[in-house]
Write a protein that holds these residues in place. Structure first.
Motif, PDB file in Angstrom:
ATOM      1  N   VAL A 128       0.845  -1.200   0.000  1.00 30.63           N
ATOM      2  CA  VAL A 128       0.000   0.000   0.000  1.00 30.63           C
ATOM      3  C   VAL A 128       0.877   1.246   0.000  1.00 30.63           C
ATOM      4  O   VAL A 128       0.652   2.197  -0.754  1.00 30.63           O
ATOM      5  CB  VAL A 128      -0.936  -0.001   1.222  1.00 30.63           C
ATOM      6  N   LEU A 129       1.906   1.250   0.830  1.00 33.06           N
ATOM      7  CA  LEU A 129       2.780   2.410   0.952  1.00 33.06           C
ATOM      8  C   LEU A 129       3.567   2.668  -0.331  1.00 33.06           C
ATOM      9  O   LEU A 129       3.691   3.814  -0.787  1.00 33.06           O
ATOM     10  CB  LEU A 129       3.748   2.187   2.125  1.00 33.06           C
ATOM     11  N   SER A 130       4.093   1.606  -0.944  1.00 30.56           N
ATOM     12  CA  SER A 130       5.022   1.765  -2.066  1.00 30.56           C
ATOM     13  C   SER A 130       4.366   1.721  -3.431  1.00 30.56           C
ATOM     14  O   SER A 130       4.946   2.219  -4.399  1.00 30.56           O
ATOM     15  CB  SER A 130       6.099   0.674  -1.993  1.00 30.56           C
ATOM     16  N   VAL A 131       3.177   1.132  -3.525  1.00 26.41           N
ATOM     17  CA  VAL A 131       2.538   0.957  -4.833  1.00 26.41           C
ATOM     18  C   VAL A 131       1.237   1.759  -4.936  1.00 26.41           C
ATOM     19  O   VAL A 131       1.033   2.495  -5.904  1.00 26.41           O
ATOM     20  CB  VAL A 131       2.272  -0.536  -5.117  1.00 26.41           C
ATOM     21  N   LEU A 132       0.362   1.629  -3.966  1.00 24.21           N
ATOM     22  CA  LEU A 132      -0.930   2.306  -4.061  1.00 24.21           C
ATOM     23  C   LEU A 132      -0.857   3.780  -3.653  1.00 24.21           C
ATOM     24  O   LEU A 132      -1.469   4.630  -4.297  1.00 24.21           O
ATOM     25  CB  LEU A 132      -1.964   1.580  -3.201  1.00 24.21           C
ATOM     26  N   ALA A 133      -0.119   4.079  -2.602  1.00 24.79           N
ATOM     27  CA  ALA A 133      -0.070   5.473  -2.132  1.00 24.79           C
ATOM     28  C   ALA A 133       0.418   6.438  -3.215  1.00 24.79           C
ATOM     29  O   ALA A 133      -0.178   7.514  -3.388  1.00 24.79           O
ATOM     30  CB  ALA A 133       0.805   5.570  -0.879  1.00 24.79           C
ATOM     31  N   PRO A 134       1.460   6.110  -3.978  1.00 27.53           N
ATOM     32  CA  PRO A 134       1.905   7.073  -5.002  1.00 27.53           C
ATOM     33  C   PRO A 134       0.888   7.347  -6.100  1.00 27.53           C
ATOM     34  O   PRO A 134       0.942   8.398  -6.735  1.00 27.53           O
ATOM     35  CB  PRO A 134       3.164   6.394  -5.585  1.00 27.53           C
ATOM     36  N   VAL A 135      -0.038   6.403  -6.339  1.00 28.79           N
ATOM     37  CA  VAL A 135      -1.007   6.596  -7.418  1.00 28.79           C
ATOM     38  C   VAL A 135      -2.317   7.183  -6.921  1.00 28.79           C
ATOM     39  O   VAL A 135      -3.205   7.491  -7.713  1.00 28.79           O
ATOM     40  CB  VAL A 135      -1.245   5.250  -8.147  1.00 28.79           C
ATOM     41  N   MET A 136      -2.441   7.365  -5.612  1.00 33.80           N
ATOM     42  CA  MET A 136      -3.703   7.845  -5.058  1.00 33.80           C
ATOM     43  C   MET A 136      -4.041   9.254  -5.522  1.00 33.80           C
ATOM     44  O   MET A 136      -5.210   9.622  -5.624  1.00 33.80           O
ATOM     45  CB  MET A 136      -3.660   7.799  -3.532  1.00 33.80           C
TER      46      MET A 136
END
Length: 330
Positions: A128-136
């Protein structure tokens, strides 16, 4: 004076009862296309021209339509054919039905501005921190997209197959043949300790090099386990291969909480470099490279063959890849 009513066409057998699936199989849906052309042109000849058909063929279709709907539908009036009230009542529903059929066979697509989708994703909090958070930032620009995150589990491949999950974000290579995958990046491991920890005075660390494995093992460890498996992690396997042991002070499945446990202790934490950088900056911790023996690992997006042609999922995959994917991994 005596008036004679014209004889009505015999009603179809299903006219007086709800239509069943068996009834539908006996209906040629191409007749709806002919009806639409007739009602718009008011002429058998012009309808035939529009449909690139022959006039006799359109006349035969009109006869079948009259039988199907138990109504003349179009009546000769001079050189034109005028619709009956029944035909006028059918015009809108037939147009809507044809529109639905055309959309049914239109190539699948996804537009987040108008199409709604809830994605079910399985991941660790590191994912979540490294993959999803940047695209949020991009995903939050539309209210039509929702992402529900489940924790990783041993049966995620079954959930992908059943549709309970759309995608898994994971740091190990998927081997099942029914799974599709995209490599996002290759990640190093890093060490994280509190400020002024004695290991920060190690000559290798001070020189910007990874410390020796023995220097790392001289301190207790906070260990993050995925799926609760302490012995199955890559670090644990490497230690067994070298016949070395570490003192495990705390074992937990949470990347985001583990740094809190080293702030007031001499414990050491080994975790992926992207997460280590975030926590070091946010909490004033010290990060340095882990010993080379702990190596690197690839991080993947994984989905099932059943979703291979899902345009919404591929939209999300492309957004994630464009934001966090390493071009060298393409």
């Amino acid at each position: 004076m005596r008036f004679e009513m014209p004889a009505l066409l015999p009603a179809p057998a299903f006219a007086a009862r709800p239509m069943s699936d068996d009834d539908l199989t006996r209906i040629d849906l191409n007749l709806l296309v002919v009806f639409s052309a007739l009602i718009e042109t008011g002429s058998v000849t012009r309808a035939a021209e529009r449909l690139r058909s022959s006039q006799p063929a359109v006349s035969r279709s009109l006869a079948r339509l009259r039988e199907l709907f138990d109504d003349p539908l179009l009546i000769k009036s001079g050189k034109e054919m005028v619709p009956t009230p029944r035909a006028l009542a059918l015009k809108g529903p037939v147009a809507a039905a044809l529109g639905d059929i055309r959309r049914l066979f239109k190539p699948a697509g996804f537009d987040p501005a108008i199409d709604r989708r809830r994605f079910r994703v399985s991941s660790t909090d590191y994912g979540v921190l490294s993959v999803l958070a940047p695209v949020m930032g991009e995903l939050a620009t539309t209210s039509n997209i929702e992402i529900a995150v489940d924790p990783l589990s041993d049966d995620d491949h079954q959930k992908l197959a059943s549709g309970a999950l759309d995608m898994v974000i994971i740091g190990r290579t998927p081997e099942r043949p029914e799974l599709y995958r995209r490599r996002l990046f290759t990640e190093r491991r890093a060490c994280l300790v509190r400020e002024h920890h004695p290991i920060t005075r190690d000559p290798d660390v001070m020189a910007g090099r990874p410390p020796t494995i023995d220097a790392c093992l001289a301190w207790p460890h906070v260990v993050i386990t995925v799926l609760g498996d302490l012995t199955g992690s890559h670090v644990a396997r490497q230690l067994r291969r070298l016949d070395k042991r570490r003192q495990v002070a705390v074992q937990m499945p949470y990347f985001s909480v583990a740094p809190l446990l080293i702030e007031q202790s001499d414990a050491l934490l080994i975790l992926p470099e992207r997460a280590a950088k975030r926590f070091a900056e946010a909490r004033g911790l010290v990060m340095f490279e882990a010993p080379d023996v702990f190596g690197t690992f690839d991080y993947w997006l994984v989905w099932h063959e059943r979703a291979r042609r899902d345009p919404a999922l591929h939209w999300l995959i492309e957004r994630i890849t464009a934001t966090v994917g390493d071009p060298a991994c393409a």
